[in-house]
Design an enzyme around this catalytic site. Structure first.
Site, PDB file in Angstrom:
ATOM      1  N   ALA A 122      -9.351   5.720   5.011  1.00  0.00           N
ATOM      2  CA  ALA A 122      -9.056   6.904   5.834  1.00  0.00           C
ATOM      3  C   ALA A 122     -10.271   7.790   6.051  1.00  0.00           C
ATOM      4  O   ALA A 122     -10.953   8.185   5.106  1.00  0.00           O
ATOM      5  CB  ALA A 122      -7.941   7.743   5.238  1.00  0.00           C
ATOM      6  N   GLY A 123     -10.502   8.087   7.298  1.00  0.00           N
ATOM      7  CA  GLY A 123     -11.490   9.095   7.669  1.00  0.00           C
ATOM      8  C   GLY A 123     -12.855   8.566   8.041  1.00  0.00           C
ATOM      9  O   GLY A 123     -13.657   9.280   8.641  1.00  0.00           O
TER      10      GLY A 123
ATOM     11  N   GLY B 142      -7.282   9.359  10.177  1.00  0.00           N
ATOM     12  CA  GLY B 142      -7.365   9.393  11.638  1.00  0.00           C
ATOM     13  C   GLY B 142      -8.405  10.351  12.186  1.00  0.00           C
ATOM     14  O   GLY B 142      -8.548  10.478  13.396  1.00  0.00           O
TER      15      GLY B 142
ATOM     16  N   LYS C  89       0.879  -1.172   0.000  1.00  0.00           N
ATOM     17  CA  LYS C  89       0.000   0.000   0.000  1.00  0.00           C
ATOM     18  C   LYS C  89       0.916   1.221   0.000  1.00  0.00           C
ATOM     19  O   LYS C  89       1.699   1.420   0.937  1.00  0.00           O
ATOM     20  CB  LYS C  89      -0.884  -0.007   1.245  1.00  0.00           C
ATOM     21  CG  LYS C  89      -1.821   1.182   1.289  1.00  0.00           C
ATOM     22  CD  LYS C  89      -2.622   1.204   2.566  1.00  0.00           C
ATOM     23  CE  LYS C  89      -3.340   2.534   2.671  1.00  0.00           C
ATOM     24  NZ  LYS C  89      -3.633   2.896   4.049  1.00  0.00           N
TER      25      LYS C  89
ATOM     26  N   ASN D  57      -9.101   1.974  10.457  1.00  0.00           N
ATOM     27  CA  ASN D  57      -8.190   1.739  11.578  1.00  0.00           C
ATOM     28  C   ASN D  57      -8.625   2.557  12.797  1.00  0.00           C
ATOM     29  O   ASN D  57      -9.079   2.021  13.793  1.00  0.00           O
ATOM     30  CB  ASN D  57      -6.749   2.093  11.166  1.00  0.00           C
ATOM     31  CG  ASN D  57      -5.743   1.783  12.269  1.00  0.00           C
ATOM     32  OD1 ASN D  57      -6.011   1.000  13.169  1.00  0.00           O
ATOM     33  ND2 ASN D  57      -4.586   2.406  12.223  1.00  0.00           N
ATOM     34  N   THR D  58      -8.563   3.901  12.664  1.00  0.00           N
ATOM     35  CA  THR D  58      -8.801   4.751  13.834  1.00  0.00           C
ATOM     36  C   THR D  58     -10.195   4.561  14.409  1.00  0.00           C
ATOM     37  O   THR D  58     -10.379   4.563  15.627  1.00  0.00           O
ATOM     38  CB  THR D  58      -8.582   6.233  13.451  1.00  0.00           C
ATOM     39  OG1 THR D  58      -7.288   6.342  12.867  1.00  0.00           O
ATOM     40  CG2 THR D  58      -8.658   7.132  14.663  1.00  0.00           C
TER      41      THR D  58
END
Lengths: 259, 390
Positions: free
Chosen positions: A185-186, A159, A98, A207-208
């Protein structure tokens, strides 16, 4: 719906899970439980967190049988991303990579130009390249031409849990790009993952949103279910949205077909 | 503010460069002082503090509000938000490192410092063999980040010496940082090639008059050269730069504000640079009874650290071993992202063959294993490797 025949193709690899799980922001000993609850078949990890032969080596915590997707976080240029990718391969992480090229320490926005350059180099070396990118159609086309296996547009700054801020631009990529569009992301909530899957995204990466939840494995499960629901809705074909009601006394009702 | 009574020998004005010092664009320093004048650290209202707390993109004026006496009464709110932002940006990861002091010779005369050239302490400089022995001993504990420090002596710890130490360190560690005297950008480029990746430079205080009084001799007296010392390593190719004041030398609220704005200006000018803060308080120094400008309490320090986190959520924050165990255990749960472990600050201390004295006294000498256990017990993830030198 039986999702076992709904295959996500990345390079020559096949996946039935459409949930790519991050591993960077929570305790390593929770990765296994999160992967199990997520039903994930692919886990990303920052190669810079690899500590071969040392303590707390992230690679050791990715469960057997799960595809590793090393990322190039920390790279500021295409050249650095390429070096990290080669190192990942040397460390036995496989051919997936990635690409993350970031020259902005505040918002961590990807550098699309450098990302294209890295993709061009790494696809020629046989990597299965999954570039993280800002959702720009021209860039996505260039990445496709460079041989990327997917494009990974951001929904919001990484994040941030801010959700689908780039929704319309992701929709354009889904409409125009033949590669799998994996939203990365986001995304902050399962409902947002569901929405983007309904739109036709091929998969999502999170993830976050999971790492900052009170119960990490439980949130992984919630995302899994939301992704499946969104995917099933997409495959089922969403009902048409109408801006007006269907008039029960249409204005054109006076027309006589015989005249 | 306590003025020093010691004689001051003016080698040069604090804003006047020496001939061999690289000069950089003065715009940054002008901007900083223009911000400080404009903000005019007056009393802040509760409304201003609330607005700063709620702001998604705090301005330098918001930072001042967060550092104010009014905000001190909202410290719990600051800490709660700091914790949330830290987890969003860094997850539960806490990076571990240890400092390695390789020499304590110094040509400066900082009135508050244990390494002051006039202080009668045991001076030493490790040779290459000794450096390697120390590094090996540290690496065996499992650490993979090292911070190399020297006193500020260009004669006893010249560029070649520091570069050689970095080269040796690179053999054993993923990440090599330095805290040494400021250099020109060409010199930083040399160190970057030898394996150095980040540098922290302490401005000590941003109060120019106070700075001049505290630094009567030596190259360090040149305030402007030190102020621009974050730009030069970035120009030299280093990845990260750290900022810090030594809180207690002057009004800590103004020094914290200036430190934050300094980092803010550098980040705007060099968006790729990785920014971090170190937040030491002045501690007792062997053989020195320097009077503090005012006592900086733990509460004050916590407010500074939380204000930095709210102002720059993405910045690394390092907590010093000057602080005690209770403070360090708690600050990693709130805002700090990097903590030292297995700390020996004398020269040669890691191998137990002490050759030279320390710069200050530490309050937390826990081993890596002990810090590791503490982090795990608190649900935090110790990170030994978070870096690739490419």
């Amino acid at each position: 719906m039986d999702n076992s025949k709904d295959i996500l193709h990345l390079g020559s690899h096949k996946f039935t899970s459409r949930f790519i799980l991050g591993s960077g922001k929570y305790s390593l000993n929770l990765i296994k439980a999160a992967v199990e609850q997520a039903g994930a078949q692919m886990v990303t990890m920052a190669l810079r967190r690899a500590n071969p032969g040392g303590k707390e080596n992230i690679i050791d915590y990715i469960p057997e049988g799960i595809t590793r997707l090393p990322n190039t976080s920390g790279a500021r240029t295409a050249a650095e991303a390429v070096k990290i990718a080669r190192l990942a391969r040397e460390l036995g992480c496989g051919d997936f990579i990635k690409i993350e090229v970031i020259r902005d320490s505040k918002y961590l926005l990807p550098d699309n130009y450098e990302t294209i350059k890295a993709t061009e180099i790494l696809t020629k070396e046989g990597f299965i390249v999954m570039p993280y990118m800002y959702p720009d159609l021209n860039v996505a086309r260039d990445l496709a031409s460079a041989g990327a296996a997917s494009v990974m547009p951001l929904a919001a700054p990484i994040g941030s849990n801010q959700g689908l801020l780039t929704k319309e631009f992701i929709r354009i990529l889904i409409d125009e790009i033949d590669l799998p569009v994996i939203v990365d992301a986001g995304l902050g909530r399962p409902s947002q993952a569901c929405e983007v899957m309904e739109m036709g995204a091929a998969a999502i990466m999170a993830n976050t949103a999971i790492a900052t939840a009170r119960n990490i494995p439980a949130m992984a499960l919630a995302f899994k279910k939301a992704i499946e629901a969104g995917r099933n809705a997409y495959l089922a074909g969403l009902g048409r949205i109408q801006n007006t009601a269907s008039a029960s006394s249409p204005l054109t009702g006076f027309l006589d077909d015989g005249n | 503010m306590t003025e020093t009574k010691l004689p001051v020998k003016n080698m040069t004005a604090p804003t006047e460069y020496l001939k061999d010092m690289e000069q950089t664009d003065p715009a940054l320093i002008e901007k900083l002082f223009s911000y400080l004048d404009e903000i005019n650290f007056g009393p802040f209202t509760n409304y201003e503090v609330s607005a700063a707390l709620e702001s998604r993109r705090p301005t330098p004026r918001d930072l001042a509000a967060l550092l104010s006496l009014t905000a001190e009464k909202r410290l719990e709110d600051l800490a709660q938000k700091a914790r949330r932002l830290t987890r969003e940006h860094f997850g539960n990861s806490i990076n571990l490192f240890t400092p390695l002091y390789i020499a304590n010779y110094c040509e400066n005369s900082c009135l508050y410092c244990g390494f002051n050239s006039k202080n009668n302490i045991k001076r030493a400089r490790l040779n290459e063999e000794e450096i390697e022995r120390e590094l090996k001993t540290i690496a065996q504990t499992g650490l993979s980040e090292i911070l190399i420090l020297t006193g500020e002596s260009q004669k006893k710890s010249d560029l070649d010496y520091i570069g050689r130490a970095a080269e040796i360190a690179r053999k054993y560690f993923h990440l090599v940082g330095i805290e040494i005297y400021p250099l020109n950008s060409d010199d930083y480029a040399i160190l970057q090639k030898k394996g150095v990746d980040y540098v922290t430079i302490f401005q000590e205080t941003y109060d120019v008059k106070r700075y001049a009084a505290l630094h009567p001799y030596g190259r360090k007296r040149v305030f402007s050269y030190r102020f621009n010392a974050q730009e030069r390593p970035i120009a030299g190719g280093l990845r990260g730069v750290g900022f810090g004041s030594l809180f207690g030398l002057s009004d800590f609220r103004i020094d914290a504000l200036a430190t934050g704005i300094h980092a803010y200006l550098i980040q705007r000018k060099y968006p790729h640079a990785e920014i971090s803060f170190s937040c030491p308080r002045l501690r007792p120094i062997p053989g020195n009874t320097f009077p503090l400008a005012g006592r900086i309490s733990q509460k004050n320090l916590l407010q500074i650290i939380c204000a930095f986190r709210l102002f720059m959520p993405f910045a690394g924050i390092t907590v010093s071993s000057r602080e005690n165990i209770i403070f360090r255990n708690n600050i990693v749960d709130i805002a700090a992202t990097r903590i030292s472990a297995g700390v020996h600050i004398n020269i040669g201390g890691h191998c137990g063959k002490i050759k030279g004295d320390e710069q200050f006294e530490i309050n937390d000498n826990r081993s890596l294993a002990e810090i590791f256990s503490m982090l795990k017990e608190r649900g935090l993830q110790p990170v030994l490797s978070d870096y690739l030198y490419v």
